[in-house]
Motif scaffolding. Structure first.
Motif, PDB file in Angstrom:
ATOM      1  N   THR A  45       0.833  -1.203   0.000  1.00  0.00           N
ATOM      2  CA  THR A  45       0.000   0.000   0.000  1.00  0.00           C
ATOM      3  C   THR A  45       0.865   1.249   0.000  1.00  0.00           C
ATOM      4  O   THR A  45       2.041   1.214   0.389  1.00  0.00           O
ATOM      5  CB  THR A  45      -0.930   0.016   1.236  1.00  0.00           C
ATOM      6  N   GLN A  94      -8.038   7.925  10.892  1.00  0.00           N
ATOM      7  CA  GLN A  94      -7.600   7.680   9.511  1.00  0.00           C
ATOM      8  C   GLN A  94      -8.821   7.770   8.623  1.00  0.00           C
ATOM      9  O   GLN A  94      -9.906   8.120   9.094  1.00  0.00           O
ATOM     10  CB  GLN A  94      -6.866   6.352   9.377  1.00  0.00           C
ATOM     11  N   GLY A  95      -8.660   7.440   7.336  1.00  0.00           N
ATOM     12  CA  GLY A  95      -9.752   7.634   6.380  1.00  0.00           C
ATOM     13  C   GLY A  95     -11.026   6.905   6.757  1.00  0.00           C
ATOM     14  O   GLY A  95     -12.125   7.455   6.684  1.00  0.00           O
ATOM     15  N   ARG A  96     -10.889   5.637   7.159  1.00  0.00           N
ATOM     16  CA  ARG A  96     -12.103   4.861   7.442  1.00  0.00           C
ATOM     17  C   ARG A  96     -12.817   5.359   8.691  1.00  0.00           C
ATOM     18  O   ARG A  96     -14.024   5.174   8.826  1.00  0.00           O
ATOM     19  CB  ARG A  96     -11.781   3.367   7.505  1.00  0.00           C
ATOM     20  N   ASP A 210     -14.024  11.757  -2.122  1.00  0.00           N
ATOM     21  CA  ASP A 210     -13.015  10.991  -1.381  1.00  0.00           C
ATOM     22  C   ASP A 210     -11.675  11.518  -1.881  1.00  0.00           C
ATOM     23  O   ASP A 210     -11.242  11.211  -2.995  1.00  0.00           O
ATOM     24  CB  ASP A 210     -13.184   9.496  -1.638  1.00  0.00           C
ATOM     25  N   SER A 250      -8.039  10.623   3.938  1.00  0.00           N
ATOM     26  CA  SER A 250      -7.072   9.820   4.682  1.00  0.00           C
ATOM     27  C   SER A 250      -5.730  10.520   4.570  1.00  0.00           C
ATOM     28  O   SER A 250      -5.164  10.605   3.469  1.00  0.00           O
ATOM     29  CB  SER A 250      -6.981   8.415   4.082  1.00  0.00           C
ATOM     30  N   LYS A 253      -2.359   9.149   2.775  1.00  0.00           N
ATOM     31  CA  LYS A 253      -2.013   9.213   1.353  1.00  0.00           C
ATOM     32  C   LYS A 253      -1.436  10.611   1.088  1.00  0.00           C
ATOM     33  O   LYS A 253      -0.309  10.896   1.449  1.00  0.00           O
ATOM     34  CB  LYS A 253      -3.237   8.920   0.479  1.00  0.00           C
ATOM     35  N   ARG A 393      -2.133  -4.859  -7.522  1.00  0.00           N
ATOM     36  CA  ARG A 393      -1.639  -3.490  -7.356  1.00  0.00           C
ATOM     37  C   ARG A 393      -0.257  -3.478  -6.720  1.00  0.00           C
ATOM     38  O   ARG A 393      -0.039  -4.116  -5.695  1.00  0.00           O
ATOM     39  CB  ARG A 393      -2.621  -2.715  -6.467  1.00  0.00           C
TER      40      ARG A 393
END
Ligand code: F0G
Length: 448
Positions: A45, A94-96, A210, A250, A253, A393
């Motif tokens: 990631t 964080q993002g979530r 997002d 988030s 990133k 990925r």
């Protein structure tokens, strides 16, 4: 020449092949279960795995750890307002966490949420609130060879059909994910953003952006959307974000930090208040939301760095170079490459494997066995309910790996492709209840 130098080192070691075989078997052939020491080049990631600048480290030393009214929160709020144009934020770990705060406030049982493509955690949060997450990618998004510059765009046409089916009152939110992580990290144009804003307005839905990779997306807009050729990444990012009612971010990133996130809102209205209360309940008080003062201080600096031209050009450029190196070696990659990652087309690399034997996961396992490289499957294993190609990925952490690491990755992937016909498929032997989160913890076995 890179615009930065390395002043802190972290050792990289490639374990012997037999140790990698044992580690992968112990991990149930799921690379999320591997210890990071067992990984040589970690492309699992780009989230929270990057390298901070000396300015960010310096800011951390000044972090204000007050429970309420932290000055580091004020610095973060000011950076978000300057860089992203949202005057108010509800901070999250964080993002979530931000997704939980926002979607819990926006979405009810039986609703439908539209997105160019939901990322796994977004899909899971929408589903956890009893709503139906529906993807609306444009035609060609799933075609790894089409050279459309904005394959991440949202299809308003598809979305209108969905709205006709489910009823306009049941669609509280329209989400645009930039760049589109579940669609090979492809960018979204500003023109499309305007169309989606008009559509959301038309059906009276909240338009959510997002924004995890907003700076990388703005770089693509500058390069590919003629209207913006002479604008700076900073200006483009602000313009693209200006069309949204809210954003989820988030920081791991394009905040260039290891932890942190927020919901961005325009006004202190009912939605803000609902988010603020959920934030206090689930994340922490509204001036830290699960981040330490130090995290917020580094995040404030990182956001400003993310839109600086040398940083973002080099960042996206490195991903393009990896794609080129793979392509030169005959590894089938999704083209054009995304902003944060290269996506290998495992259906093309391992054509003898049927889709129900998880060719993407087979490719992920082989990359690790061959060269200690950790990627992630974003195909049928990760997204069981959706139609998609089996992509693997390879996400590049920001400011972290150098050209020699990329060479190693490209050579490793080429070696896997060369002996592709020997690669066997996999079966899932154990999986969690929530299908949306399957790939994080399921266990697999190779088929003989
Ligand atoms: N939205 C998108 C588009 C994401 O890519 C992610 C995370 C999130 C939301 C959630 O953010 O991790 O801070 O909770 N993506 C990471 C990835 C995990 O590997 O792509 P988070």
């Amino acid at each position: 020449m890179r615009s930065h130098k390395t002043t802190m080192v972290d050792d990289v070691e490639l374990l012997p092949r037999q140790d990698r075989e044992a580690a992968l078997a112990d991990a149930g052939y799921n690379v999320f279960e591997l210890a990071s020491d067992a990984v040589a080049v970690d492309l699992l990631t780009d989230s929270g795995t990057g390298t901070m600048s000396n300015d960010q480290w310096a800011a951390m030393m000044r972090g204000d750890e007050a429970y309420a009214g932290s000055s580091s929160f004020e610095d973060l709020e000011a950076a978000v307002a300057d860089v992203m144009g949202f005057e108010h934020i509800v901070p999250a770990h964080q993002g979530r966490g931000a997704e939980n705060v926002l979607y819990g406030a926006l979405v009810d049982e039986g609703d439908t949420v539209l997105n160019n493509a939901h990322f796994d955690t977004t899909r899971a949060h929408v589903a956890a609130n009893g709503a139906d997450p529906v993807d609306c990618p444009v035609d060609g998004a799933r075609d790894p060879d089409s050279d459309d510059p904005f394959k991440g765009d949202f299809s308003v046409e598809t979305a209108r059909r969905v709205v006709e089916d489910v009823g306009v009152d049941n669609v509280p939110a329209v989400v645009l994910t930039v760049t589109n992580n579940s669609m090979a990290g492809q960018p979204v144009s500003v023109e499309n953003t305007r169309e989606v804003a008009a559509f959301a307005d038309d059906i009276d839905a909240t338009f959510v952006l997002d924004a995890c990779r907003f700076a990388e997306n703005a770089h693509f807009v500058q390069q590919r959307e003629p209207e913006f050729a002479d604008d700076t990444v900073a200006d483009i990012a602000r313009e693209q974000l200006s069309y949204a009612d809210a954003c989820v971010m988030s920081g791991k990133k394009d905040g260039l930090v290891n932890a942190g996130g927020f919901v961005g809102l325009r006004e202190q209205d009912d939605l803000y208040e609902a988010c603020r209360q959920r934030g206090i309940l689930y994340e922490g008080f509204s001036t830290y939301g699960g981040m330490s003062g130090r995290d917020m201080a580094a995040f404030a600096v990182g956001l400003r760095e993310a839109v600086e031209p040398p940083y973002v050009e080099e960042r996206v450029g490195q991903v393009q170079r990896l794609a080129g190196m793979l392509d030169d070696r005959g590894v089938p990659v999704y083209q054009p490459a995304g902003g944060h990652a290269v996506y290998v087309d495992a259906n093309a690399a391992l054509p003898h494997l049927p889709r129900d034997e998880y060719p993407g996961q087979a490719f992920v396992c082989e990359l690790y066995l061959e060269g200690g490289v950790r990627g992630v499957e974003l195909g049928r294993f990760a997204f069981p309910e959706t139609e998609r190609r089996d992509l693997v990925r390879l996400a590049l952490p920001r400011r972290t790996y150098g050209p020699d690491h990329l060479e190693h990755v490209a050579d490793t992937a080429a070696a896997v492709c060369e002996r592709g016909d020997e690669v066997t498929g996999y079966e899932i032997v154990d999986e969690p209840e929530m299908a949306e989160l399957r790939h994080f913890s399921a266990r697999l076995e190779p088929l003989q």
